[in-house]
Design an enzyme around this catalytic site. Structure first.
Site, PDB file in Angstrom:
ATOM      1  N   VAL A 174       0.832  -1.202   0.000  1.00 47.18           N
ATOM      2  CA  VAL A 174       0.000   0.000   0.000  1.00 47.18           C
ATOM      3  C   VAL A 174       0.874   1.262   0.000  1.00 47.18           C
ATOM      4  CG1 VAL A 174      -0.348   0.034   2.523  1.00 47.18           C
ATOM      5  CG2 VAL A 174      -2.063   1.030   1.033  1.00 47.18           C
ATOM      6  N   ASP A 175       2.036   1.181   0.614  1.00 44.48           N
ATOM      7  CA  ASP A 175       2.995   2.298   0.630  1.00 44.48           C
ATOM      8  C   ASP A 175       3.395   2.665  -0.805  1.00 44.48           C
ATOM      9  OD1 ASP A 175       4.722   4.134   1.765  1.00 44.48           O
ATOM     10  OD2 ASP A 175       6.235   2.659   2.384  1.00 44.48           O
ATOM     11  N   TYR A 223       4.529  -7.598   6.327  1.00 43.72           N
ATOM     12  CA  TYR A 223       4.963  -7.696   7.725  1.00 43.72           C
ATOM     13  C   TYR A 223       4.369  -8.909   8.454  1.00 43.72           C
ATOM     14  CZ  TYR A 223       7.618  -3.282   7.840  1.00 43.72           C
ATOM     15  OH  TYR A 223       8.555  -2.290   7.646  1.00 43.72           O
ATOM     16  N   GLY A 282       0.300  -7.298   5.459  1.00 35.55           N
ATOM     17  CA  GLY A 282       0.848  -7.711   4.168  1.00 35.55           C
ATOM     18  C   GLY A 282       2.213  -8.329   4.382  1.00 35.55           C
TER      19      GLY A 282
HETATM   20  N1  AR6 Z   1      -5.224  -0.043  -0.866  1.00 34.00           N
HETATM   21  C1  AR6 Z   1      -5.553  -0.572   0.332  1.00 34.00           C
HETATM   22  N2  AR6 Z   1      -4.898  -1.613   0.893  1.00 34.00           N
HETATM   23  C2  AR6 Z   1      -3.862  -2.136   0.206  1.00 34.00           C
HETATM   24  C3  AR6 Z   1      -3.429  -1.641  -1.055  1.00 34.00           C
HETATM   25  C4  AR6 Z   1      -4.167  -0.535  -1.590  1.00 34.00           C
HETATM   26  N3  AR6 Z   1      -3.854   0.018  -2.768  1.00 34.00           N
HETATM   27  N4  AR6 Z   1      -2.368  -2.394  -1.464  1.00 34.00           N
HETATM   28  C5  AR6 Z   1      -2.137  -3.314  -0.507  1.00 34.00           C
HETATM   29  N5  AR6 Z   1      -3.039  -3.184   0.502  1.00 34.00           N
HETATM   30  P1  AR6 Z   1       1.551  -3.982   3.158  1.00 34.00           P
HETATM   31  P2  AR6 Z   1       2.716  -4.033   5.889  1.00 34.00           P
HETATM   32  C6  AR6 Z   1      -3.187  -3.949   1.756  1.00 34.00           C
HETATM   33  O1  AR6 Z   1       2.421  -5.115   2.730  1.00 34.00           O
HETATM   34  O2  AR6 Z   1       2.359  -5.453   6.055  1.00 34.00           O
HETATM   35  C7  AR6 Z   1       5.858  -1.794   2.452  1.00 34.00           C
HETATM   36  O3  AR6 Z   1       6.884  -2.154   1.584  1.00 34.00           O
HETATM   37  C8  AR6 Z   1      -2.663  -5.362   1.793  1.00 34.00           C
HETATM   38  O4  AR6 Z   1      -3.637  -6.266   1.287  1.00 34.00           O
HETATM   39  O5  AR6 Z   1       1.365  -2.862   2.234  1.00 34.00           O
HETATM   40  O6  AR6 Z   1       2.402  -3.081   7.016  1.00 34.00           O
HETATM   41  C9  AR6 Z   1       6.289  -0.738   3.457  1.00 34.00           C
HETATM   42  O7  AR6 Z   1       7.203   0.183   2.913  1.00 34.00           O
HETATM   43  C10 AR6 Z   1      -2.458  -5.572   3.302  1.00 34.00           C
HETATM   44  O8  AR6 Z   1      -3.645  -6.077   3.919  1.00 34.00           O
HETATM   45  O9  AR6 Z   1       2.067  -3.340   4.577  1.00 34.00           O
HETATM   46  C11 AR6 Z   1       6.883  -1.566   4.538  1.00 34.00           C
HETATM   47  O10 AR6 Z   1       8.238  -1.890   4.252  1.00 34.00           O
HETATM   48  C12 AR6 Z   1      -2.206  -4.169   3.841  1.00 34.00           C
HETATM   49  O11 AR6 Z   1      -2.441  -3.278   2.749  1.00 34.00           O
HETATM   50  C13 AR6 Z   1       6.053  -2.817   4.541  1.00 34.00           C
HETATM   51  O12 AR6 Z   1       5.500  -2.925   3.234  1.00 34.00           O
HETATM   52  C14 AR6 Z   1      -0.803  -3.946   4.362  1.00 34.00           C
HETATM   53  O13 AR6 Z   1       0.134  -4.609   3.540  1.00 34.00           O
HETATM   54  C15 AR6 Z   1       4.896  -2.720   5.518  1.00 34.00           C
HETATM   55  O14 AR6 Z   1       4.251  -3.969   5.582  1.00 34.00           O
END
Ligand code: AR6
Length: 182
Positions: free
Chosen positions: A38-39, A130, A128
């Site tokens: 999502v980042d 993490y 995600g």
């Molecule tokens: N809109 C809403 N939710 C989303 C989207 C979107 N466009 N894309 C993914 N998700 P993650 P983390 C959801 O991996 O686990 C990054 O590289 C996804 O389905 O994005 O906190 C950062 O820079 C999941 O449920 O974040 C950090 O290094 C949720 O977002 C690391 O990932 C979080 O998944 C953080 O890991």
């Protein structure tokens, strides 16, 4: 007007970059310099202004600790602000992960309130790459948010923006459970 807390919490399935809220909450990392998931989606869709502000914050305070949150412009996104919070990596529950994840929600809501945000949309922090187990993460997200909203009129409304089916189902089950506080 006293809207019951349960009516101030919404659950939807969507791409958070499309949401028109006062603040959307990003699952960042402690460098604040972007990443995948999502980042990556937020920085891609929001443009370089967000990264510029993140760089300045990182230069000033050395990034962002786990459980803490910072706020920037939302650049080209339809939201006003992006709140960047850093969730814990799941190490089997041996590193105070629940308390750290609870801090993410608490500190993000506090920052939203301080910036007069009426509407806040959360991504599912840490669930995600993490690797935080989704049922436990959803439970923490909702209980922290309910506790905060019970004590504070702002934000008026919090939306949990679920991307995957599993999170959507979990959040729907938990918000529809008969024990949800009013
Ligand atoms: N809109 C809403 N939710 C989303 C989207 C979107 N466009 N894309 C993914 N998700 P993650 P983390 C959801 O991996 O686990 C990054 O590289 C996804 O389905 O994005 O906190 C950062 O820079 C999941 O449920 O974040 C950090 O290094 C949720 O977002 C690391 O990932 C979080 O998944 C953080 O890991």
């Amino acid at each position: 007007m006293n809207v019951p807390v349960k009516d101030r919490i919404k659950v939807i399935q969507a791409d958070i970059t499309k949401i028109e809220a006062d603040a959307i909450v990003n699952a960042a990392n402690s460098s604040l310099l972007g990443g995948g998931g999502v980042d990556g989606a937020i920085h891609r869709a929001g443009g370089p202004e967000i990264l510029e502000e993140c760089r300045k914050i990182a230069a000033r305070q050395g990034g962002c600790q786990i459980g803490e949150a910072v706020i920037t412009t939302a650049g080209k996104l339809p939201a006003r602000y992006v709140i960047h919070t850093v969730g814990p990596i799941w190490y089997g529950g041996t590193q105070d992960e629940p308390e750290k994840l609870a801090n993410c929600y608490r500190n993000s809501l506090k920052l939203a309130q301080e910036n007069n945000c009426q509407t806040v949309a959360f991504s599912n922090i840490s669930t995600g790459v993490y690797g935080y187990p989704k049922p436990e993460a959803a439970h923490i997200a909702l209980s922290e948010t309910v506790a905060f909203l019970q004590k504070n009129p702002l934000p008026e409304e919090v939306t949990f923006v679920c991307f995957d089916e599993e999170n959507l189902r979990l959040y729907q089950e938990l918000t529809q459970a008969s024990g949800t506080p009013k």
